[in-house]
Design a protein around this motif. Sequence first.
Motif, PDB file in Angstrom:
ATOM      1  N   LEU A 137       0.840  -1.188   0.000  1.00  0.00           N
ATOM      2  CA  LEU A 137       0.000   0.000   0.000  1.00  0.00           C
ATOM      3  C   LEU A 137       0.879   1.243   0.000  1.00  0.00           C
ATOM      4  O   LEU A 137       2.021   1.210   0.475  1.00  0.00           O
ATOM      5  CB  LEU A 137      -0.916   0.011   1.221  1.00  0.00           C
ATOM      6  N   PRO A 138       0.373   2.366  -0.510  1.00  0.00           N
ATOM      7  CA  PRO A 138       1.169   3.597  -0.515  1.00  0.00           C
ATOM      8  C   PRO A 138       1.593   3.976   0.894  1.00  0.00           C
ATOM      9  O   PRO A 138       0.866   3.723   1.860  1.00  0.00           O
ATOM     10  CB  PRO A 138       0.209   4.639  -1.110  1.00  0.00           C
ATOM     11  N   PRO A 139       2.765   4.563   1.072  1.00  0.00           N
ATOM     12  CA  PRO A 139       3.224   4.969   2.409  1.00  0.00           C
ATOM     13  C   PRO A 139       2.307   6.017   3.009  1.00  0.00           C
ATOM     14  O   PRO A 139       1.676   6.801   2.301  1.00  0.00           O
ATOM     15  CB  PRO A 139       4.632   5.510   2.163  1.00  0.00           C
ATOM     16  N   THR A 140       2.237   6.025   4.323  1.00  0.00           N
ATOM     17  CA  THR A 140       1.381   6.983   5.015  1.00  0.00           C
ATOM     18  C   THR A 140       2.050   8.347   5.165  1.00  0.00           C
ATOM     19  O   THR A 140       1.380   9.347   5.357  1.00  0.00           O
ATOM     20  CB  THR A 140       1.021   6.456   6.412  1.00  0.00           C
ATOM     21  N   ASP A 141       3.381   8.366   5.116  1.00  0.00           N
ATOM     22  CA  ASP A 141       4.121   9.622   5.251  1.00  0.00           C
ATOM     23  C   ASP A 141       5.506   9.423   4.635  1.00  0.00           C
ATOM     24  O   ASP A 141       5.835   8.333   4.154  1.00  0.00           O
ATOM     25  CB  ASP A 141       4.236  10.051   6.717  1.00  0.00           C
ATOM     26  N   GLN A 142       6.319  10.454   4.677  1.00  0.00           N
ATOM     27  CA  GLN A 142       7.640  10.377   4.068  1.00  0.00           C
ATOM     28  C   GLN A 142       8.593   9.488   4.855  1.00  0.00           C
ATOM     29  O   GLN A 142       9.642   9.090   4.334  1.00  0.00           O
ATOM     30  CB  GLN A 142       8.233  11.784   3.936  1.00  0.00           C
ATOM     31  N   GLN A 143       8.256   9.153   6.094  1.00  0.00           N
ATOM     32  CA  GLN A 143       9.120   8.309   6.907  1.00  0.00           C
ATOM     33  C   GLN A 143       8.849   6.821   6.735  1.00  0.00           C
ATOM     34  O   GLN A 143       9.644   5.984   7.171  1.00  0.00           O
ATOM     35  CB  GLN A 143       8.975   8.674   8.391  1.00  0.00           C
ATOM     36  N   THR A 144       7.706   6.476   6.120  1.00  0.00           N
ATOM     37  CA  THR A 144       7.369   5.063   5.947  1.00  0.00           C
ATOM     38  C   THR A 144       8.219   4.447   4.842  1.00  0.00           C
ATOM     39  O   THR A 144       8.126   4.863   3.688  1.00  0.00           O
ATOM     40  CB  THR A 144       5.884   4.897   5.596  1.00  0.00           C
TER      41      THR A 144
END
Length: 293
Positions: free
Chosen positions: A14-21
């Motif tokens: 799934l697409p990352p939830t934020d830039q840190q994922t």
Amino acid sequence: MPTAIAVTSADLVLPPTDQQTPDAVVLPAPETQPLASAVADLQLLLDRYGHVIVVFPSSVPTATARRLHAVRSLLESDRIALVKSDLPPLGVAVLARQLRQLSACDFSPGVVATAARLLAHYIYAGAVLGSVAKLDRVPVTLKSHVKGWMPGAQFAVLAGPVPQLIRIGPGAEPPAGPEFVTQLVLARGQLQTDWPAGSLVPRWQVQGVQEAPLPAESPRWWGTGRLVEFAAYLPDIAILHQLVSSVRRETCHWCRMELIGDRCGFCSAPVPTAPATATAPPAGRHGPASRVP
């Protein structure tokens, strides 16, 4: 360097939830990659990340499961965790993303791997089905099986944390949902229905809805391609972090990895239980003394 989280197909990413994922690593299917190449690729992942956690549904083809165990055995590595989940495919994709989030935190690889069983209890994974006639992974009554053959019948099925099944119709209440704020991800198959958005969103404390491609494994898991799969989950990494941090940590007596729960995520060794005492302690005025688990 975050622990690498790998999955067995691209539709479980799934697409990352934020830039840190961090991104997930997709392992090729056995029929598309020779065994020697699979061993070499996983060795490169170990060299780069130190530890690899492979997340996959329990419904994957036998050849895929055998390949994973064969590669781990050939590498003779205790730094590869194979995390098999009984969640439906979309729920496994949500779980894999949550482990990706946790891998970027201050948790050891052993804690991240064993957090999968804990987090699965907070993922409400289900589907709207056009038939339950071939559904064998969730308890279904004979009456529901018979109704599953009726044209136009639709069912809302929750696979976990507690299996539930209702026939969708006037006045039908949706399955009992989470008691915490969630987000909902939908994956549409061949069934045309807006029931999840219309019925689950207002009752399941859903604050956001995303759509994802239907995992290829979903029709086989649910027994039909006429479905809309859904999963409600905890989206906030701060809450996930607090949830995992609140659980007592142990050290595996076999491989010395850190873990939560009762079994190591890397070597599968169980946590030894305390030996029973020969004589039970005397009961107090209010009954036997309670034991903290």
